[in-house]
Design a protein around this motif. Structure first.
Motif, PDB file in Angstrom:
ATOM      1  N   MET A   1      42.326  46.302  37.807  1.00 13.01           N
ATOM      2  CA  MET A   1      41.193  45.710  38.526  1.00 13.01           C
ATOM      3  C   MET A   1      40.209  45.093  37.547  1.00 13.01           C
ATOM      4  O   MET A   1      39.600  44.075  37.800  1.00 13.01           O
ATOM      5  CB  MET A   1      40.500  46.814  39.334  1.00 13.01           C
ATOM      6  N   MET A   5      38.626  41.045  37.051  1.00 14.52           N
ATOM      7  CA  MET A   5      37.173  41.019  37.247  1.00 14.52           C
ATOM      8  C   MET A   5      36.476  40.409  36.036  1.00 14.52           C
ATOM      9  O   MET A   5      35.541  39.632  36.158  1.00 14.52           O
ATOM     10  CB  MET A   5      36.648  42.451  37.469  1.00 14.52           C
ATOM     11  N   ARG A 317      35.148  35.067  49.042  1.00 15.35           N
ATOM     12  CA  ARG A 317      35.775  36.248  48.447  1.00 15.35           C
ATOM     13  C   ARG A 317      35.840  37.397  49.446  1.00 15.35           C
ATOM     14  O   ARG A 317      36.842  38.108  49.540  1.00 15.35           O
ATOM     15  CB  ARG A 317      35.010  36.681  47.193  1.00 15.35           C
ATOM     16  N   MET A 318      34.735  37.581  50.195  1.00 16.77           N
ATOM     17  CA  MET A 318      34.719  38.659  51.176  1.00 16.77           C
ATOM     18  C   MET A 318      35.733  38.387  52.277  1.00 16.77           C
ATOM     19  O   MET A 318      36.411  39.299  52.756  1.00 16.77           O
ATOM     20  CB  MET A 318      33.322  38.809  51.750  1.00 16.77           C
ATOM     21  N   GLY A 321      39.089  39.462  51.408  1.00 21.38           N
ATOM     22  CA  GLY A 321      39.321  40.878  51.200  1.00 21.38           C
ATOM     23  C   GLY A 321      38.549  41.555  50.083  1.00 21.38           C
ATOM     24  O   GLY A 321      38.839  42.700  49.744  1.00 21.38           O
ATOM     25  N   ALA A 322      37.562  40.858  49.468  1.00 22.25           N
ATOM     26  CA  ALA A 322      36.766  41.517  48.436  1.00 22.25           C
ATOM     27  C   ALA A 322      35.903  42.591  49.081  1.00 22.25           C
ATOM     28  O   ALA A 322      35.260  42.343  50.100  1.00 22.25           O
ATOM     29  CB  ALA A 322      35.898  40.511  47.711  1.00 22.25           C
ATOM     30  N   ARG A 323      35.933  43.805  48.514  1.00 22.78           N
ATOM     31  CA  ARG A 323      35.055  44.858  48.999  1.00 22.78           C
ATOM     32  C   ARG A 323      33.689  44.706  48.346  1.00 22.78           C
ATOM     33  O   ARG A 323      33.542  43.964  47.375  1.00 22.78           O
ATOM     34  CB  ARG A 323      35.635  46.239  48.670  1.00 22.78           C
ATOM     35  N   GLN A 324      32.714  45.463  48.854  1.00 25.76           N
ATOM     36  CA  GLN A 324      31.364  45.380  48.288  1.00 25.76           C
ATOM     37  C   GLN A 324      31.390  45.688  46.806  1.00 25.76           C
ATOM     38  O   GLN A 324      30.740  45.023  46.005  1.00 25.76           O
ATOM     39  CB  GLN A 324      30.436  46.358  49.013  1.00 25.76           C
ATOM     40  N   ARG A 325      32.183  46.703  46.405  1.00 34.00           N
ATOM     41  CA  ARG A 325      32.158  47.095  45.000  1.00 34.00           C
ATOM     42  C   ARG A 325      32.820  46.040  44.113  1.00 34.00           C
ATOM     43  O   ARG A 325      32.499  45.923  42.945  1.00 34.00           O
ATOM     44  CB  ARG A 325      32.777  48.469  44.797  1.00 34.00           C
ATOM     45  N   ASP A 326      33.754  45.241  44.691  1.00 30.44           N
ATOM     46  CA  ASP A 326      34.348  44.161  43.912  1.00 30.44           C
ATOM     47  C   ASP A 326      33.293  43.110  43.552  1.00 30.44           C
ATOM     48  O   ASP A 326      33.228  42.638  42.416  1.00 30.44           O
ATOM     49  CB  ASP A 326      35.474  43.486  44.704  1.00 30.44           C
ATOM     50  N   ILE A 327      32.489  42.745  44.558  1.00 32.96           N
ATOM     51  CA  ILE A 327      31.442  41.751  44.329  1.00 32.96           C
ATOM     52  C   ILE A 327      30.391  42.307  43.362  1.00 32.96           C
ATOM     53  O   ILE A 327      29.967  41.636  42.424  1.00 32.96           O
ATOM     54  CB  ILE A 327      30.763  41.366  45.674  1.00 32.96           C
ATOM     55  N   GLN A 330      31.714  42.282  39.858  1.00 29.91           N
ATOM     56  CA  GLN A 330      31.810  40.934  39.297  1.00 29.91           C
ATOM     57  C   GLN A 330      30.468  40.482  38.713  1.00 29.91           C
ATOM     58  O   GLN A 330      30.389  40.015  37.570  1.00 29.91           O
ATOM     59  CB  GLN A 330      32.260  39.960  40.381  1.00 29.91           C
ATOM     60  N   PRO A 399      29.477  39.131  55.346  1.00 32.74           N
ATOM     61  CA  PRO A 399      30.468  38.067  55.128  1.00 32.74           C
ATOM     62  C   PRO A 399      30.144  36.795  55.918  1.00 32.74           C
ATOM     63  O   PRO A 399      30.221  35.698  55.384  1.00 32.74           O
ATOM     64  CB  PRO A 399      31.774  38.691  55.625  1.00 32.74           C
TER      65      PRO A 399
ATOM     66  N   ASP B  80      34.354  48.640  53.782  1.00 30.28           N
ATOM     67  CA  ASP B  80      35.513  48.592  52.891  1.00 30.28           C
ATOM     68  C   ASP B  80      36.810  48.484  53.675  1.00 30.28           C
ATOM     69  O   ASP B  80      37.730  47.752  53.303  1.00 30.28           O
ATOM     70  CB  ASP B  80      35.560  49.841  51.999  1.00 30.28           C
ATOM     71  N   ALA B  83      37.149  45.032  54.924  1.00 31.49           N
ATOM     72  CA  ALA B  83      37.594  44.148  53.854  1.00 31.49           C
ATOM     73  C   ALA B  83      39.094  44.280  53.650  1.00 31.49           C
ATOM     74  O   ALA B  83      39.807  43.286  53.486  1.00 31.49           O
ATOM     75  CB  ALA B  83      36.848  44.481  52.566  1.00 31.49           C
ATOM     76  N   ARG B  86      40.873  42.495  56.488  1.00 36.20           N
ATOM     77  CA  ARG B  86      40.853  41.039  56.270  1.00 36.20           C
ATOM     78  C   ARG B  86      41.883  40.659  55.220  1.00 36.20           C
ATOM     79  O   ARG B  86      42.541  39.641  55.297  1.00 36.20           O
ATOM     80  CB  ARG B  86      39.465  40.580  55.798  1.00 36.20           C
ATOM     81  N   ASN B  87      41.980  41.516  54.216  1.00 36.94           N
ATOM     82  CA  ASN B  87      42.873  41.238  53.092  1.00 36.94           C
ATOM     83  C   ASN B  87      44.344  41.311  53.500  1.00 36.94           C
ATOM     84  O   ASN B  87      45.147  40.474  53.102  1.00 36.94           O
ATOM     85  CB  ASN B  87      42.571  42.224  51.963  1.00 36.94           C
ATOM     86  N   TYR B 115      42.234  41.235  44.959  1.00 35.02           N
ATOM     87  CA  TYR B 115      41.554  42.354  45.622  1.00 35.02           C
ATOM     88  C   TYR B 115      42.549  43.368  46.161  1.00 35.02           C
ATOM     89  O   TYR B 115      42.187  44.328  46.819  1.00 35.02           O
ATOM     90  CB  TYR B 115      40.644  41.819  46.723  1.00 35.02           C
TER      91      TYR B 115
END
Lengths: 406, 238
Positions: A1, A5, A317-318, A321-327, A330, A399, B80, B83, B86-87, B115
């Motif tokens: 991951m 990132m 990105r959201m 499928g980007a989760r909150q922690r991914d954003i 980043q 989103p 989560d 997300a 969606r993914n 992701y």
């Protein structure tokens, strides 16, 4: 991951090079300033500490004076009230390690074609002990020299250099006030005193010689001041009381009258100087830290702009499928990279600047690993701290709102 | 039932709170879409069709009612989990393509895989495969803002496909494209629906685009006013 990132963060940063560079510059200046200021502050502290160490430890200086003449109270040293007997009596006190009665004076010294004006100190062998002063060549004079007032001298480095140049001084005869003196030893270098005087520009002779043969005085057997060294730092307060008591007794002073001498705690004076240097060092660091914080605010500012600018990107990105922690990660990584890279450059510039300052102006600088590590950690922390708010703001976007943002 | 519905919506309501009070956008929408369906959603502006699509895509949340996507009650999921849904389940295609600028097509298409924790080599392989599938073989290194609208939309479709979703949600996918390119894109959707059995829900306001679908849902004022065969189109009010 982490790999992708990092790539994303790098991408975001390289998209706007000038802005990234300027943001970084804030950190560079902040960290550079902290390191440079700490180096200079520590350097000053180091110099003061060295001067203090050269002075000797746990020191008292007992000055004669504070006498009263016709109702007018004269200052310290105005009347010679201390004697060799006083010094001997003080030396008996258990809380004192060494005591050196001293008679100072100025004189012109001649050796061959050279002459040099310097300070001549008449004192006892204990003086070397009190001042923690070593002999570089030859031997110190002894108590028997003091008893018989022999014409022997220990000369300081500066005197040796000016009178003898490359020649070996020990065993040579110099003339002090026309009289011949045998140089029996050369003192080790001491450097500057706290008030900036050259401590090596001096000559030591037996105290009795100074009294009787060099500086004739109308008060026979008196000394100008007595230096005394306590056995330990904790013994200083008790020693000061004991000296006062003993001298008042010896000088037959009534209860309630002023003392005709002054006991001064030199170590306390030195500690004050050390404390001053420490505070100065601290203040320099604190002022420099402000620029570090300003740099951090710069990061926060730019990251907020960046988040706003890239709101739509965040939405995309959201959506995929980007989760909150991914954003969050980043944008936080971006802030951390900016601060850490800025910090590394800042460390290089700070250390380089300190070395340059030392080369050009001769300012003493001390760069410690701890100050560099500290500056680095603080800067990285600043990056995380000021990067978190914008990153969190980005992560908490809805989103649909992020996607709709124009 | 053997084939569980991909989308099951019951008594779905959405209203926006404004200074003038609550404005209802969706009123009591009930809809079930089975796997493999190709549904066109139509309706005039402000009829609620876009809001409906956003809710179907888990980008927006309904005010009341239930929405079950792929057997999961969306209302009970946290951000989560949404997300992740969606993914893994949905592929989005937008009117404005929504590719990342300053990134090449390969990276754009591979974005959903990032992701999902897929390795770099696997991402590249899958992205290139999807680009080939949508007819963009050899475009992996092209920048997204340096190709035509039709190519951008194809890349967006490749991105929607890369996680092999059950459902593709397309919001006016041909809105920014000329007629010929629109036709190509619709042929692509038809092929995906036929050959891969991907369920497609598509919002459009053009009848000839809706004609590619097998089922038509029409919205007026936040209600479903028609749900049936596309042949009904000719008689439907424009």
């Amino acid at each position: 991951m982490m790999g992708p990132m990092l790539a994303e963060a790098w991408h975001g940063m390289s998209a706007n090079r000038l802005r990234t560079f300027l943001t970084m510059l804030g950190m560079v200046i902040g960290v550079g300033a902290v390191i440079l200021m700490l180096a200079i502050g520590r350097g000053a502290q180091f110099q003061v500490d060295q001067s203090i160490a050269s002075m000797g430890s746990n020191l008292f200086i007992i000055l004669s004076g504070s006498s009263t003449a016709g109702g007018v109270r004269l200052g310290g040293g105005a009347a010679p009230t201390l004697t060799l007997g006083d010094a001997q009596a003080i030396a008996e006190l258990p809380s004192l390690a060494a005591v050196a009665p001293t008679v100072p004076g100025g004189a012109q010294i001649v050796y061959g074609q050279n002459n040099w004006g310097t300070q001549v100190l008449g004192t006892t062998p204990s003086y070397l002990e009190v001042r923690d002063w070593h002999i570089e060549a030859g031997y110190p004079f002894t108590d028997s020299d003091v008893r018989s007032a022999t014409r022997v001298a220990l000369i300081g480095q500066t005197v040796a250099k000016n009178l003898f140049g490359e020649e070996e001084p020990v065993g040579k005869t110099i003339r002090i006030k026309q009289s011949p003196y045998l140089v029996i030893g050369v003192l080790a270098a001491k450097g500057q005193s706290l008030d900036g005087r050259d401590q090596d520009d001096t000559i030591l002779v037996p105290v009795t010689t100074a009294q009787r043969k060099l500086f004739g005085t109308q008060f026979q057997g008196t000394v100008r001041f007595i230096m005394a060294q306590a056995t330990a730092p904790e013994a200083m307060a008790g020693a000061e009381r004991a000296i006062n008591q003993l001298l008042r007794q010896r000088h037959h002073l009534q209860e309630g009258t002023d003392s005709d001498f002054t006991v001064r705690n030199l170590t306390a004076v030195a500690n004050t100087a050390a404390e001053t240097a420490r505070i100065m060092s601290l203040m320099l660091g604190a002022i420099a830290s402000i620029s570090l914080v300003v740099g951090g605010i710069g990061i926060m500012n730019i990251m907020l702009v960046s988040v706003t600018e890239r709101t739509r990107e965040i939405g995309i990105r959201m959506a995929v499928g980007a989760r909150q922690r991914d954003i969050l990660l980043q944008f936080l990584l971006e802030a951390i990279i900016i601060s850490v890279v800025g910090c590394l450059v800042g460390v290089i510039l700070g250390v380089g600047g300190a070395v340059l300052a030392n080369k050009i102006t001769g300012t003493a600088v001390v760069i410690t690993l701890s100050s560099v590590v500290m500056a680095f950690l603080v800067a990285a922390g600043v990056g995380v701290f000021f990067g978190f708010y914008p990153a969190n703001k980005a992560a908490r976007l809805k989103p649909i709102d992020a996607l709709r943002y124009q | 039932m053997a084939s569980e519905a991909v989308i099951h919506v019951e008594r779905l309501c959405k209203q926006y709170e404004t200074a003038a009070g609550a404005v209802p956008v969706l009123r009591d929408v009930n809809l079930t879409i089975a796997p493999g369906e190709f549904v066109a959603v139509m309706g005039p502006s402000g009829s609620g069709k876009s809001t409906f699509m956003n809710i179907l895509g888990c980008l927006d949340t309904p005010t009341s009612g239930s929405y079950v996507l792929n057997g999961k009650d969306v209302g009970t999921l946290d951000t989560d989990q949404l997300a992740q849904l969606r993914n893994e389940v949905i592929g989005f295609v937008f009117q404005g393509f929504n590719l990342l600028p300053r990134a090449n097509l390969e990276d754009n298409v591979a974005l959903p895989l990032v992701y999902r924790g897929v390795t770099k080599t696997a991402r590249t392989a899958q992205a290139l495969e999807m680009l080939e599938k949508v007819g963009l073989k050899g475009y992996g290194n092209s920048m997204s803002n340096q190709i035509s609208g039709g190519q951008q939309q194809r890349a967006a479709i490749a991105r929607a496909l890369v996680n092999r979703p059950r459902l593709i949600l397309a919001d006016e996918p041909t809105g920014n494209l000329d007629t010929a390119t629109s036709r190509e894109i619709m042929h692509l959707f038809t092929r995906l629906n036929k050959e891969d059995g991907i369920t497609i829900v598509l919002v459009t306001h053009e009848h000839d685009i809706a004609a590619y679908a097998k089922r038509l849902v029409q919205f007026v004022d936040g209600r479903v006013v028609h749900d049936g065969a596309v042949t009904h189109l000719e008689e439907a009010p424009a």
